[in-house]
Scaffold this motif. Structure first.
Motif, short mmCIF file in Angstrom:
data_model
loop_
_atom_site.label_atom_id
_atom_site.label_comp_id
_atom_site.label_asym_id
_atom_site.label_seq_id
_atom_site.Cartn_x
_atom_site.Cartn_y
_atom_site.Cartn_z
N LYS A 452 66.99 6.48 -97.31
CA LYS A 452 65.60 6.86 -97.57
C LYS A 452 64.93 5.76 -98.38
N ALA A 453 63.73 5.39 -97.93
CA ALA A 453 62.97 4.34 -98.62
C ALA A 453 61.99 4.99 -99.60
N SER A 454 61.98 4.50 -100.81
CA SER A 454 61.14 5.08 -101.85
C SER A 454 59.78 4.42 -101.94
N LEU A 455 59.23 4.02 -100.82
CA LEU A 455 57.88 3.45 -100.79
C LEU A 455 57.27 3.76 -99.43
N SER A 456 55.98 3.65 -99.34
CA SER A 456 55.28 3.96 -98.10
C SER A 456 54.41 2.78 -97.71
N ASP A 457 53.81 2.89 -96.51
CA ASP A 457 52.95 1.82 -96.01
C ASP A 457 51.70 1.65 -96.90
N GLU A 458 51.35 2.71 -97.64
CA GLU A 458 50.13 2.66 -98.43
C GLU A 458 50.32 1.97 -99.78
N ASP A 459 51.58 1.68 -100.15
CA ASP A 459 51.82 1.01 -101.42
C ASP A 459 51.08 -0.33 -101.46
N LYS A 460 50.26 -0.52 -102.47
CA LYS A 460 49.41 -1.70 -102.54
C LYS A 460 50.12 -2.90 -103.16
N ASN A 461 51.02 -2.63 -104.07
CA ASN A 461 51.66 -3.72 -104.81
C ASN A 461 53.13 -3.82 -104.44
N LEU A 462 53.37 -4.22 -103.21
CA LEU A 462 54.75 -4.36 -102.74
C LEU A 462 55.43 -5.53 -103.44
N LYS A 463 56.69 -5.34 -103.77
CA LYS A 463 57.49 -6.43 -104.31
C LYS A 463 58.01 -7.28 -103.15
N GLU A 464 58.64 -8.38 -103.48
CA GLU A 464 59.15 -9.28 -102.45
C GLU A 464 60.44 -8.79 -101.82
N CYS A 465 61.17 -7.94 -102.52
CA CYS A 465 62.48 -7.52 -102.01
C CYS A 465 62.86 -6.15 -102.54
N ILE A 480 68.24 -4.33 -96.82
CA ILE A 480 67.53 -5.29 -97.66
C ILE A 480 66.16 -5.51 -97.02
N PHE A 481 65.13 -5.05 -97.70
CA PHE A 481 63.77 -5.05 -97.15
C PHE A 481 62.97 -6.19 -97.77
N LEU A 482 62.56 -7.15 -96.92
CA LEU A 482 61.80 -8.32 -97.38
C LEU A 482 60.42 -8.32 -96.72
N PRO A 483 59.46 -7.58 -97.27
CA PRO A 483 58.12 -7.57 -96.68
C PRO A 483 57.42 -8.91 -96.87
N LEU A 484 56.54 -9.23 -95.96
CA LEU A 484 55.80 -10.49 -96.06
C LEU A 484 54.63 -10.28 -97.02
N VAL A 485 54.86 -10.53 -98.30
CA VAL A 485 53.82 -10.37 -99.31
C VAL A 485 53.72 -11.66 -100.12
#
Length: 564
Positions: A452-465, A480-485
């Motif tokens: 389960k991921a503790s964040l959603s698509d609406e999170d504005k301040n995503l971390k790098e990892c 390991i989730f690495l969003p392009l931010v």
């Protein structure tokens, strides 16, 4: 393995089933006497003599093919050596203790293509690229993968040449794709493809345009030729992902995952696979009737990354983050009686679900119907998520062609093939992924082990990892989730190295606004924009190396504990 039965017709004179027998000359029929036993898989008259899969030109079963098993045996030795060097550990010589690490990507045109190059470059610099067993892609990331796998030893070399070549293609003027000479080339290639036996569509033209966008000339490369890059286990195994759709159904109502590897092409739900070089050929009842030349990879890229397969329903969903309610169809009613929808309702549904163009390929499952006990199969139920799954006579209607589109029009992830339990993936590295909430919801509905991921698509301040795991479920992979931010990259040009005043502009990237140079439909970057995006993707991996290393170390510990 699923139980399939070949379709047969009934004689209008006797009412007995009439089947085409492989041993008879073409066109002759034989009436099967009442009481004769027939194999449910191949309609053999004498089941005791049945060889079922052995004489077919396709493979039924949910296990991995023999070539992939052989690759895994070789690759795990590469991974074991890499892990020893990275962690300075003495690992057991037993390859069963080596964790399976996979890279999963998302689509997005040049943005995802460039981002994947940067992510791979970062892993290469951390000496972690040799720890990867699988790379899966869709849409724009298939462009990166197809280019890399032309080189049989790409991951063993410096990536700079590949990255510079991609930069040259990403930054060149694209107006030449509409020149008179180019139009003549398109026409010639499409006519040749039609003569070979393929049903051509606008998606094939799009594939030829992609060929021009990514290459200086004609690209003769074919997917099956990528086996050379796997023969020694020297590179990760590439998996390309698409979804199969049907007319008058939204992707929410009907979609079936299709995976492409250099070895096989298969429908995950049915456990049905054919050799990659035979994809597009004509099949009937498991036998190849007409062999077509294997498609050049540009035609597959047109299908894997087709922006022209979108419909109004998906456009609405992308803009409103929800699907509109469609007019009800008879198959959606739970009761036995219903009122058929009227012309207006049908017209509205058609307007919402019709796609401009869909890639059409011969259906290699033609001639087969699902056996009536298919719902009992555990593997089938894993991918049972369409409105037709409760009606097997509707599910497998044996259309002549399979309609395939970019998987990005569903949940924009290439994860499905890597969540097959047979691949036993221990760690997933998500690169440039945005739609985490939608994907997690899908995994949960399908009862697919996923943390389960503790964040959603609406999170504005995503971390790098981020790292997600479920310690209570041994089958659940570490993610390991690495969003392009663009977070600390604004102030740091390298991990721990701050930018000086003159370098601050290099950390400014507009990734999300409508005016962003990195929008999905952009087909040309400036050299500066290309390098900034590449550097950002690489930086986010390097800057979070400790988190990635820690997750891999946990995976190794879990693997050893499970072996005890």
């Amino acid at each position: 393995m699923l139980f399939f039965q070949r379709t047969c017709k009934f004689s209008t004179e006797t009412g007995s089933p009439v089947v085409m027998l492989n041993s008879l000359p073409m066109g002759k029929k034989m009436t099967i006497a009442e009481g004769v036993l027939i194999c449910k898989i191949c309609t053999c008259v004498y089941p005791s003599n049945c060889s079922c899969n052995q004489d077919l030109d396709m493979r039924f079963g949910f296990d991995l093919c023999s070539e992939e098993k052989d690759f895994l045996w070789k690759r795990k030795r590469h991974v074991a050596n890499a892990l020893k060097n990275v962690f300075h550990l003495v690992l057991s010589s037993c390859v069963q203790q080596v964790p399976v690490v996979a890279i999963i990507t998302t689509g997005g045109g040049l943005k995802s293509m460039t981002g994947l190059y940067g992510g791979l470059l970062g892993l290469k610099k951390l000496n972690l690229l040799d720890c990867i067993t699988y790379i899966s892609g869709l849409s724009g990331t298939t462009w990166t993968m197809a280019n890399l796998y032309r080189d049989a030893y790409w991951s063993q070399k410096d990536l700079d040449w590949h990255i510079c070549e991609a930069q040259k293609q990403a930054t060149k003027c694209k107006m030449g794709c509409f020149s008179v000479d180019r139009m003549k080339y398109y026409n010639k290639q499409l006519c040749q493809r039609k003569e070979e036996g393929y049903r051509t569509s606008f998606i094939d033209l799009w594939g030829l345009i992609i060929e021009y966008l990514l290459n200086d000339g004609k690209d003769p490369h074919k997917l099956s030729e990528q086996r050379e890059a796997l023969c020694e286990g020297q590179n990760p195994l590439p998996i390309y992902v698409s979804v199969c759709v049907r007319n008058n159904y939204s992707t929410h109502d009907f979609k079936e995952w299709v995976e492409f590897t250099p070895y096989e092409v298969g429908l995950l739900k049915y456990g049905a696979f054919i050799r990659t070089e035979n994809f597009g050929s004509e099949f009937f009842m498991g036998r190849m009737l007409k062999k077509l030349p294997e498609s050049r990879i540009c035609y597959l890229q047109g299908m894997w990354s087709s922006i022209f397969s979108v419909n109004l329903l998906q456009i609405w969903g992308l803009s409103h983050n929800e699907d509109p309610i469609l007019p009800t169809r008879p198959h959606e009613l739970r009761t036995r009686t219903y009122t058929p929808p009227g012309p207006l309702s049908n017209a509205l549904r058609g307007a919402l679900t019709d796609r401009f163009s869909v890639a059409q390929h011969h259906n290699f499952l033609k001639g087969y119907q699902l056996h009536n006990n298919y719902l009992e199969n555990e593997h089938f139920c894993r991918w049972k998520d369409t409105v037709l799954d409760t009606r097997p006579n509707k599910l497998m209607q044996n259309p002549d062609h399979l309609g395939m589109i970019d998987a990005g029009f569903f949940i924009n992830t290439s994860s499905a093939p890597l969540l097959r339990p047979q691949r036993e993936v221990d760690v997933i590295i998500y690169l440039i992924f945005w739609f985490l909430r939608v994907a997690c919801k899908y995994y949960s509905e399908q009862k697919i082990p996923f943390p389960k991921a503790s964040l959603s698509d609406e999170d504005k301040n995503l971390k790098e990892c981020y790292v997600f795991q479920d310690s209570d479920s041994p089958r659940c992979p570490i993610v390991i989730f690495l969003p392009l931010v663009n977070d600390t990259f604004r102030e740091y040009k390298a991990p721990g190295v701050k930018r000086c005043c003159s370098e601050m502009e290099g950390g400014q990237l507009d990734l999300t606004s409508r005016c962003s140079p990195y929008c999905m439909f952009s087909v040309r970057y400036s050299d500066e924009n290309y390098r900034r995006l590449l550097n950002l993707s690489e930086y986010n991996v390097l800057n979070n190396s400790q988190i990635i290393m820690q997750a891999l170390h946990i995976a190794m510990q879990r693997k050893r504990q499970n072996m005890c």
